[in-house]
Design a protein around this motif. Structure first.
Motif, PDB file in Angstrom:
ATOM      1  N   HIS A 104       0.866  -1.179   0.000  1.00  0.00           N
ATOM      2  CA  HIS A 104       0.000   0.000   0.000  1.00  0.00           C
ATOM      3  C   HIS A 104       0.905   1.231   0.000  1.00  0.00           C
ATOM      4  O   HIS A 104       1.859   1.312   0.793  1.00  0.00           O
ATOM      5  N   VAL A 105       0.619   2.194  -0.884  1.00  0.00           N
ATOM      6  CA  VAL A 105       1.463   3.378  -0.971  1.00  0.00           C
ATOM      7  C   VAL A 105       0.635   4.651  -0.850  1.00  0.00           C
ATOM      8  O   VAL A 105      -0.563   4.679  -1.156  1.00  0.00           O
ATOM      9  N   ALA A 106       1.302   5.712  -0.357  1.00  0.00           N
ATOM     10  CA  ALA A 106       0.679   7.041  -0.282  1.00  0.00           C
ATOM     11  C   ALA A 106       0.967   7.734  -1.609  1.00  0.00           C
ATOM     12  O   ALA A 106       2.044   8.305  -1.812  1.00  0.00           O
ATOM     13  N   ALA A 107       0.024   7.635  -2.536  1.00  0.00           N
ATOM     14  CA  ALA A 107       0.258   8.135  -3.886  1.00  0.00           C
ATOM     15  C   ALA A 107      -1.084   8.379  -4.571  1.00  0.00           C
ATOM     16  O   ALA A 107      -2.153   8.255  -3.961  1.00  0.00           O
ATOM     17  N   ASP A 110      -3.327   3.227  -5.304  1.00  0.00           N
ATOM     18  CA  ASP A 110      -3.438   2.581  -3.996  1.00  0.00           C
ATOM     19  C   ASP A 110      -2.352   1.542  -3.726  1.00  0.00           C
ATOM     20  O   ASP A 110      -1.852   1.442  -2.607  1.00  0.00           O
ATOM     21  N   SER A 242      10.284   2.655   7.811  1.00  0.00           N
ATOM     22  CA  SER A 242       9.586   3.153   6.628  1.00  0.00           C
ATOM     23  C   SER A 242      10.319   2.701   5.371  1.00  0.00           C
ATOM     24  O   SER A 242      11.432   2.166   5.430  1.00  0.00           O
ATOM     25  N   VAL A 289      10.199   8.342   7.917  1.00  0.00           N
ATOM     26  CA  VAL A 289       9.772   9.068   6.713  1.00  0.00           C
ATOM     27  C   VAL A 289      10.592  10.344   6.505  1.00  0.00           C
ATOM     28  O   VAL A 289      10.796  10.772   5.362  1.00  0.00           O
ATOM     29  N   GLN A 312       7.039   7.908  -3.472  1.00  0.00           N
ATOM     30  CA  GLN A 312       5.876   7.488  -2.693  1.00  0.00           C
ATOM     31  C   GLN A 312       6.319   6.745  -1.437  1.00  0.00           C
ATOM     32  O   GLN A 312       7.161   5.847  -1.525  1.00  0.00           O
ATOM     33  N   LEU A 315       2.941   2.698   2.853  1.00  0.00           N
ATOM     34  CA  LEU A 315       2.129   2.708   4.075  1.00  0.00           C
ATOM     35  C   LEU A 315       2.144   1.361   4.788  1.00  0.00           C
ATOM     36  O   LEU A 315       2.188   1.292   6.012  1.00  0.00           O
ATOM     37  N   ARG A 316       2.097   0.298   3.997  1.00  0.00           N
ATOM     38  CA  ARG A 316       2.070  -1.048   4.572  1.00  0.00           C
ATOM     39  C   ARG A 316       2.495  -2.047   3.518  1.00  0.00           C
ATOM     40  O   ARG A 316       2.158  -1.908   2.343  1.00  0.00           O
TER      41      ARG A 316
END
Length: 346
Positions: A104-107, A110, A242, A289, A312, A315-316
């Motif tokens: 899962h990425v912050a971008a 998803d 991270s 991060v 990016q 996240l998980r």
């Protein structure tokens, strides 16, 4: 104080980190050599490893070697999911043997997924026909790898001093061969996925052959670069809290030089040249991060011809090279890496 329901995270001890680092240098080293390198009794080292492995905090496995990585087709996927479906989609994709990593990425999308297949037609069939039909998947962007410099087998904690690390140096095998992997070789590969330290007798029983044959075949597979071994861990338990995915642009003529240079960076996990305008992918481990910005600045200073097209934060990790992970990065199950599971439709 009200219980938050969040499990406290255990940091590994220095002796645990040294043990893991030893097995990252040589995942199939004897316990005598591991004990020598870590200044521990071999029986104690084996017992500590059993504890780490049983809790899912560390594990060993087999991996595709450089020759196989060059022969196979690999793609990095950016996947958009329907609202609220990302966790379910990640779980579905994690169950596939040809999808070796799911994050899962912050971008703007998803999920970040690594796919590998024995041929481009087989990979294309999956990407064009099967993946778009997975419930919850709304859009897929595909980046085809043209050269894989590293797929995390070289990454290590680097806590052992050089002299101790030298004890564990892998011995060179027999001369290289042009012989290709056959069915028994693939059975050996699959048998080693659950435990990269499986004994010759255990492997012989799994594939139905003699221990001597297993030993001879493994030596050849390693020497030819068909297979490699890796040791990984719940990274946050070692202070690596991270990670990030970076998409780079540079002149094509500098891809090889840059990729090889990045292999020496302690943060590098995966590095590959890509076919598109964003022509290099770099995934890195970070202690936090906030370490992303200094790393980007170091990249720009060391490689002034490189532009960073996107970056990016992860996240998980739902799956890491065939290992299903919990939210703390511990292994909870094995999905065997199986690039041969895909075949082109006729």
């Amino acid at each position: 104080m009200q219980d938050s329901g969040i499990e406290p995270q255990r940091l590994l001890s220095e002796t645990d980190l040294e043990l893991i680092d030893a097995l990252q240098i040589n995942p199939r080293a004897s316990w005598v050599d591991v004990g020598t390198a870590t200044r521990a009794d071999p029986v104690t080292a084996a017992r500590r490893w059993q504890r780490l492995n049983s809790t899912g905090e560390a594990w060993t496995t087999v991996a595709l070697g450089q020759r196989q990585m060059h022969a196979m087709s690999m793609a990095f996927l950016e996947i958009d999911c329907e609202a609220g479906a990302a966790v379910e989609v990640a779980g579905t994709l994690a169950a596939a043997g040809h999808l070796i990593t799911v994050q899962h990425v912050a971008a703007g999308h998803d999920l970040f997924v690594i796919a590998v297949a024995a041929s481009m037609p087989a990979l294309a069939d999956y990407l064009l026909t099967d993946l778009p039909r997975v419930p919850g998947v709304s859009k897929v962007r595909t980046h085809v790898a043209t050269r894989v410099f590293e797929a995390s087998c070289r990454w290590r904690l680097r806590v052992l001093p050089p002299r101790s690390a030298g004890v564990l140096a892998r011995r060179p095998g027999p001369a290289e061969s042009t012989r290709q992997m056959d069915e028994i070789d693939r059975l050996l590969f699959k048998a080693l996925l659950a435990d990269g330290r499986a004994t010759y007798s255990e492997l012989a029983e799994a594939v139905g052959t003699s221990e001597r044959t297993v030993q001879r075949r493994l030596s050849r597979l390693v020497a030819t670069g068909d297979i490699d071994f890796r040791c990984d861990l719940a990274r946050s338990h070692a202070g690596w809290h991270s990670s990030a995915v970076l998409w780079l642009r540079m002149p094509d003529g500098l891809l090889e030089e840059t990729g090889r240079a990045l292999l020496d960076w302690p943060e590098t996990r995966t590095c590959a040249a890509l076919a598109g305008a964003r022509n290099m992918l770099l995934t890195v481990g970070l202690h936090g991060v906030s370490d992303l910005h200094p790393l980007v600045m170091r990249l720009e200073e060391r490689f002034p011809y490189v532009s960073i097209a996107d970056r990016q934060i992860v996240l998980r990790q739902s799956k890491l090279y065939g290992r299903v992970l919990d939210p703390f990065g511990r292994c909870t199950g094995v999905v065997p890496v199986d690039p041969w599971s895909l075949s082109p439709r006729i």
